[in-house]
Write a protein that holds these residues in place. Structure first.
Motif, PDB file in Angstrom:
ATOM      1  N   LYS A 125       0.843  -1.194   0.000  1.00 10.23           N
ATOM      2  CA  LYS A 125       0.000   0.000   0.000  1.00 10.23           C
ATOM      3  C   LYS A 125       0.873   1.237   0.000  1.00 10.23           C
ATOM      4  O   LYS A 125       1.870   1.303   0.709  1.00 10.23           O
ATOM      5  N   LEU A 126       0.492   2.227  -0.795  1.00  7.11           N
ATOM      6  CA  LEU A 126       1.191   3.507  -0.803  1.00  7.11           C
ATOM      7  C   LEU A 126       0.180   4.607  -1.136  1.00  7.11           C
ATOM      8  O   LEU A 126      -0.222   4.769  -2.282  1.00  7.11           O
ATOM      9  N   ASP A 127      -0.237   5.322  -0.107  1.00  2.00           N
ATOM     10  CA  ASP A 127      -1.136   6.465  -0.257  1.00  2.00           C
ATOM     11  C   ASP A 127      -0.394   7.721   0.177  1.00  2.00           C
ATOM     12  O   ASP A 127       0.203   7.750   1.260  1.00  2.00           O
ATOM     13  N   PRO A 168      -0.016   2.816  -6.582  1.00  2.00           N
ATOM     14  CA  PRO A 168       0.016   3.865  -5.551  1.00  2.00           C
ATOM     15  C   PRO A 168      -1.064   4.913  -5.799  1.00  2.00           C
ATOM     16  O   PRO A 168      -1.415   5.199  -6.958  1.00  2.00           O
ATOM     17  N   ARG A 169      -1.586   5.466  -4.725  1.00  2.00           N
ATOM     18  CA  ARG A 169      -2.590   6.522  -4.829  1.00  2.00           C
ATOM     19  C   ARG A 169      -1.945   7.840  -4.405  1.00  2.00           C
ATOM     20  O   ARG A 169      -1.619   8.030  -3.232  1.00  2.00           O
ATOM     21  N   SER A 183       0.585  20.811   3.872  1.00  2.00           N
ATOM     22  CA  SER A 183       0.262  19.646   4.699  1.00  2.00           C
ATOM     23  C   SER A 183       0.354  18.401   3.834  1.00  2.00           C
ATOM     24  O   SER A 183       0.019  18.426   2.638  1.00  2.00           O
ATOM     25  N   THR A 184       0.823  17.329   4.428  1.00  2.00           N
ATOM     26  CA  THR A 184       0.969  16.079   3.677  1.00  2.00           C
ATOM     27  C   THR A 184       0.762  14.898   4.602  1.00  2.00           C
ATOM     28  O   THR A 184       1.023  14.984   5.811  1.00  2.00           O
ATOM     29  N   GLU A 185       0.294  13.810   4.053  1.00  2.00           N
ATOM     30  CA  GLU A 185       0.077  12.583   4.820  1.00  2.00           C
ATOM     31  C   GLU A 185       0.432  11.390   3.937  1.00  2.00           C
ATOM     32  O   GLU A 185      -0.036  11.287   2.800  1.00  2.00           O
ATOM     33  N   LEU A 186       1.279  10.517   4.461  1.00  2.00           N
ATOM     34  CA  LEU A 186       1.743   9.345   3.710  1.00  2.00           C
ATOM     35  C   LEU A 186       1.494   8.090   4.529  1.00  2.00           C
ATOM     36  O   LEU A 186       1.801   8.050   5.722  1.00  2.00           O
TER      37      LEU A 186
END
Length: 225
Positions: A125-127, A168-169, A183-186
């Motif tokens: 998973k990679l969001d 990946p999304r 802002s970022t979220e991984l």
């Protein structure tokens, strides 16, 4: 017969360990001045669990660098929870670079070994989503394109060196606001076979033994770390 039974049980245990996976779960979140990094590692069907958390990652100035606080927890009774603070500055980066060069010198074809090992890592998973505003519509559009380019390059490198189980999304959302914001979220989940991880460790030892003084150099590096 009981000796044969013990041998069978030992072989079954070894097979079970080799068929298990080492699972990595990484979560990174940044919103303004709030930063959070969490890494969970699970091994042997969840019997061993490690938890690393970075609740503080503060950039002070160019001279002092970044102050990082690391909290470590696990489910092993003999080990205690640890909290450490470290400062990442230019001198620390130069030190890490020097240690990496020593590792290359102490290991036969270390980069080839690393490349083969990474090829057996699967990303499940990679969001990765990012909201960005440069305070001006034109600059925000340019910044959005740059972020897309950076993400595309990083994901391209990962997909080339590791196996992507799912697509990946990636999201980059331009925010047309008068104030700059970011802002970022991984969220990433990856795994590697425990059997291959042990095999890779054995191959690494063989490569170290091939270099004269390799074991001594590795001991020196690990002791300093």
């Amino acid at each position: 017969m009981w000796i044969f039974g013990i041998i069978v049980i030992v072989l079954l245990l070894i097979m079970a360990v080799c068929l298990s996976v080492i699972r990595f779960e990484l979560w990174i979140k940044k919103h303004g001045k709030d930063d959070e990094v969490v890494l969970n590692i699970r091994m042997l069907y969840g019997l061993i669990r490690l938890h690393y958390e970075l609740p503080i990652m503060k950039f002070e100035n160019m001279k002092k660098g970044i102050l990082i606080k690391v909290e470590k927890k696990n489910n092993i009774k003999e080990s205690k929870d640890e909290t450490k603070k470290t400062r990442v500055d230019k001198r620390k980066i130069d030190y890490w670079q020097t240690q990496f060069i020593k590792i290359l010198e102490a290991t036969d074809s270390f980069l080839i070994w690393m490349k083969k090992t990474l090829s057996h890592v699967s990303i499940l998973k990679l969001d990765w989503s990012t909201n960005i505003s440069a305070g001006d519509a034109a600059y925000t559009a340019i910044a959005t394109g740059m972020v897309w380019s950076i993400k595309g390059s990083l994901v391209g490198w990962l997909s080339y060196h590791m196996g992507m189980r799912t697509a990946p999304r990636l999201f980059v959302v331009p925010v047309f606001d008068d104030k700059p914001q970011f802002s970022t979220e991984l969220s990433c989940i990856a795994q590697i076979s425990c059997g291959y991880a042990m095999y890779a460790g054995l191959i690494l030892m063989v490569r170290v033994f091939k270099v004269k003084g390799g074991i001594k150099k590795w001991k020196s590096i690990l002791f300093k770390v």
